[in-house]
Design a protein around this motif. Sequence first.
Motif, PDB file in Angstrom:
ATOM      1  N   PHE A 180       0.824  -1.212   0.000  1.00 37.19           N
ATOM      2  CA  PHE A 180       0.000   0.000   0.000  1.00 37.19           C
ATOM      3  C   PHE A 180       0.860   1.266   0.000  1.00 37.19           C
ATOM      4  O   PHE A 180       0.586   2.205  -0.734  1.00 37.19           O
ATOM      5  N   ALA A 181       1.858   1.319   0.876  1.00 35.29           N
ATOM      6  CA  ALA A 181       2.639   2.542   1.052  1.00 35.29           C
ATOM      7  C   ALA A 181       3.337   2.936  -0.246  1.00 35.29           C
ATOM      8  O   ALA A 181       3.930   2.098  -0.938  1.00 35.29           O
ATOM      9  N   GLY A 182       3.221   4.226  -0.574  1.00 33.71           N
ATOM     10  CA  GLY A 182       3.853   4.738  -1.782  1.00 33.71           C
ATOM     11  C   GLY A 182       3.032   4.585  -3.043  1.00 33.71           C
ATOM     12  O   GLY A 182       3.460   5.003  -4.121  1.00 33.71           O
ATOM     13  N   ARG A 183       1.844   4.000  -2.926  1.00 35.05           N
ATOM     14  CA  ARG A 183       0.961   3.851  -4.082  1.00 35.05           C
ATOM     15  C   ARG A 183      -0.275   4.722  -3.882  1.00 35.05           C
ATOM     16  O   ARG A 183      -0.653   5.044  -2.756  1.00 35.05           O
ATOM     17  N   ILE A 188      -4.675   1.153  -5.791  1.00 37.49           N
ATOM     18  CA  ILE A 188      -5.247   0.096  -4.944  1.00 37.49           C
ATOM     19  C   ILE A 188      -6.671  -0.215  -5.395  1.00 37.49           C
ATOM     20  O   ILE A 188      -7.082  -1.380  -5.462  1.00 37.49           O
ATOM     21  N   GLY A 189      -7.438   0.838  -5.725  1.00 35.03           N
ATOM     22  CA  GLY A 189      -8.802   0.622  -6.203  1.00 35.03           C
ATOM     23  C   GLY A 189      -8.837  -0.170  -7.483  1.00 35.03           C
ATOM     24  O   GLY A 189      -9.700  -1.049  -7.671  1.00 35.03           O
ATOM     25  N   ASN A 190      -7.919   0.105  -8.390  1.00 36.47           N
ATOM     26  CA  ASN A 190      -7.861  -0.658  -9.637  1.00 36.47           C
ATOM     27  C   ASN A 190      -7.485  -2.117  -9.379  1.00 36.47           C
ATOM     28  O   ASN A 190      -8.000  -3.029 -10.045  1.00 36.47           O
ATOM     29  N   ASP A 191      -6.598  -2.338  -8.412  1.00 38.59           N
ATOM     30  CA  ASP A 191      -6.266  -3.716  -8.034  1.00 38.59           C
ATOM     31  C   ASP A 191      -7.499  -4.441  -7.506  1.00 38.59           C
ATOM     32  O   ASP A 191      -7.754  -5.606  -7.846  1.00 38.59           O
ATOM     33  N   ASP A 224      -6.078  10.513  -6.090  1.00 39.13           N
ATOM     34  CA  ASP A 224      -4.651  10.500  -6.404  1.00 39.13           C
ATOM     35  C   ASP A 224      -3.753  10.553  -5.167  1.00 39.13           C
ATOM     36  O   ASP A 224      -2.528  10.541  -5.299  1.00 39.13           O
ATOM     37  N   ARG A 225      -4.350  10.637  -3.993  1.00 36.62           N
ATOM     38  CA  ARG A 225      -3.514  10.722  -2.790  1.00 36.62           C
ATOM     39  C   ARG A 225      -2.609   9.494  -2.681  1.00 36.62           C
ATOM     40  O   ARG A 225      -3.039   8.354  -2.867  1.00 36.62           O
ATOM     41  N   ILE A 226      -1.360   9.740  -2.354  1.00 33.18           N
ATOM     42  CA  ILE A 226      -0.405   8.655  -2.152  1.00 33.18           C
ATOM     43  C   ILE A 226      -0.529   8.160  -0.717  1.00 33.18           C
ATOM     44  O   ILE A 226      -0.463   8.936   0.239  1.00 33.18           O
ATOM     45  N   ASP A 231      -0.971   5.385   7.745  1.00 35.44           N
ATOM     46  CA  ASP A 231      -2.352   5.663   7.334  1.00 35.44           C
ATOM     47  C   ASP A 231      -3.299   4.539   7.735  1.00 35.44           C
ATOM     48  O   ASP A 231      -2.960   3.350   7.626  1.00 35.44           O
ATOM     49  N   MET A 232      -4.494   4.926   8.167  1.00 40.95           N
ATOM     50  CA  MET A 232      -5.629   4.020   8.201  1.00 40.95           C
ATOM     51  C   MET A 232      -6.251   4.072   6.813  1.00 40.95           C
ATOM     52  O   MET A 232      -6.356   5.146   6.210  1.00 40.95           O
ATOM     53  N   VAL A 233      -6.698   2.933   6.279  1.00 42.72           N
ATOM     54  CA  VAL A 233      -7.265   2.896   4.930  1.00 42.72           C
ATOM     55  C   VAL A 233      -8.589   2.121   4.953  1.00 42.72           C
ATOM     56  O   VAL A 233      -8.625   0.939   5.316  1.00 42.72           O
ATOM     57  N   VAL A 234      -9.669   2.800   4.565  1.00 45.69           N
ATOM     58  CA  VAL A 234     -10.981   2.178   4.456  1.00 45.69           C
ATOM     59  C   VAL A 234     -11.124   1.588   3.057  1.00 45.69           C
ATOM     60  O   VAL A 234     -10.934   2.290   2.056  1.00 45.69           O
ATOM     61  N   LEU A 235     -11.452   0.304   2.978  1.00 40.36           N
ATOM     62  CA  LEU A 235     -11.650  -0.400   1.703  1.00 40.36           C
ATOM     63  C   LEU A 235     -13.102  -0.878   1.636  1.00 40.36           C
ATOM     64  O   LEU A 235     -13.503  -1.748   2.406  1.00 40.36           O
ATOM     65  N   ASP A 236     -13.878  -0.304   0.747  1.00 34.51           N
ATOM     66  CA  ASP A 236     -15.293  -0.663   0.566  1.00 34.51           C
ATOM     67  C   ASP A 236     -15.483  -0.934  -0.917  1.00 34.51           C
ATOM     68  O   ASP A 236     -15.241  -0.054  -1.749  1.00 34.51           O
TER      69      ASP A 236
END
Length: 378
Positions: A180-183, A188-191, A224-226, A231-236
């Motif tokens: 995740f970090a640096g991307r 991530i959404g496209n993945d 576009d945020r890197i 970071d906490m990351v919400v994936l829905d």
Amino acid sequence: MTGRTTQAAPAPFTAEDYAVRLKRAAQAAADAGLTGLLLTPGPDLLYLTGYAPVAITERITLLVVPVDGAPTMIVPKLERPDAEGSPGASVFRLADWSDGSDPYEATARLLEPGRYALSDSAWAMHLLGLQRQLPDTSYLSMTTALPMLRAIKDDDELSRLAAAGAAADEAYGEILKVGFAGRSETEIGNDLAALLRRFGHSQVDFTVVGSGPNGANPHHEMGDRIIEHGDMVVLDFGGLMHGYGSDTTRTVHVGEPTDEEREVHEIVRRAQQAGFETVRPGVECQEVDRAARAVIDEAGYGEYFIHRVGHGIGLTTHEPPYMVEGERQSMQPGMCFSIEPGIYLPDRFGVRIEDIVTVTAEGGRRLNRTPHAMAIVE
């Protein structure tokens, strides 16, 4: 990224299935004191007939389901061959109208004056055309008149929803292996979208990737945020598989979280569990929201839980029943809906955990099985 071979597609719904649904819909209309139902292209029409016209909807297509008598669908003449080839074509009569004629006059001939429920997705121009032809006839939205029309899923529908949930779970399991970090969130959404398709989804409807402060916006989707360490990351994410929806949310952390982040995540986890434990036949839908919300309120974060706790799912991602204060509809076996409490701290981070749940005779069954514990990613 690797993936398994997808399961074989389930057998298509049959004309007999659509006949049963139409009969049940007509009875529900009669019980509600309606003259009948009017279905325009969209999920209700697809559910009752298997027909999903792809042509421009400025031309009216309408299925008339009277409380007594045979259903009739009126279509543009140029689309009649498509309607005749639809899976449920044998369970309704067909009428058509030609360009240059008045489609609303032709449609009005199929209607008895009275009170009808009309698809929520109907175009205003079509409703106004019918009102012009039948000024003494009244109309209600389908959700207002018959909110439970598609809410109780049969075994075939449940198997499709379960398969979609399992595929989304596999996508989540794979995304945890990706750095995740640096991307960017978009990467991530496209993945995630690619993984959903790899595991059997025919359509991806959304990929919410809310990192850091973006996670405090429940519908941020991706940008576009890197993504950064810490970071906490919400994936829905979700979409359609075999025609039925998936929708799941997990919140991950890049590197080790702070004590506060762990605490907030744990509160949301307990809230989600409390909502789930409320699920059983005969209990009002609003009790799911109340149970989850009580946990967050008691922890002092009530003002940061800013949406209902859940929504129904089926042919569409959001449909009745809704798990929200004021929804007095009782849960019944076969209902499927999300339970997705969240805490959103502006300009800081957000946490949400979501499963799709179905009501059984004994209580609730989760259609998402991935762990609720906060996953640590790199």
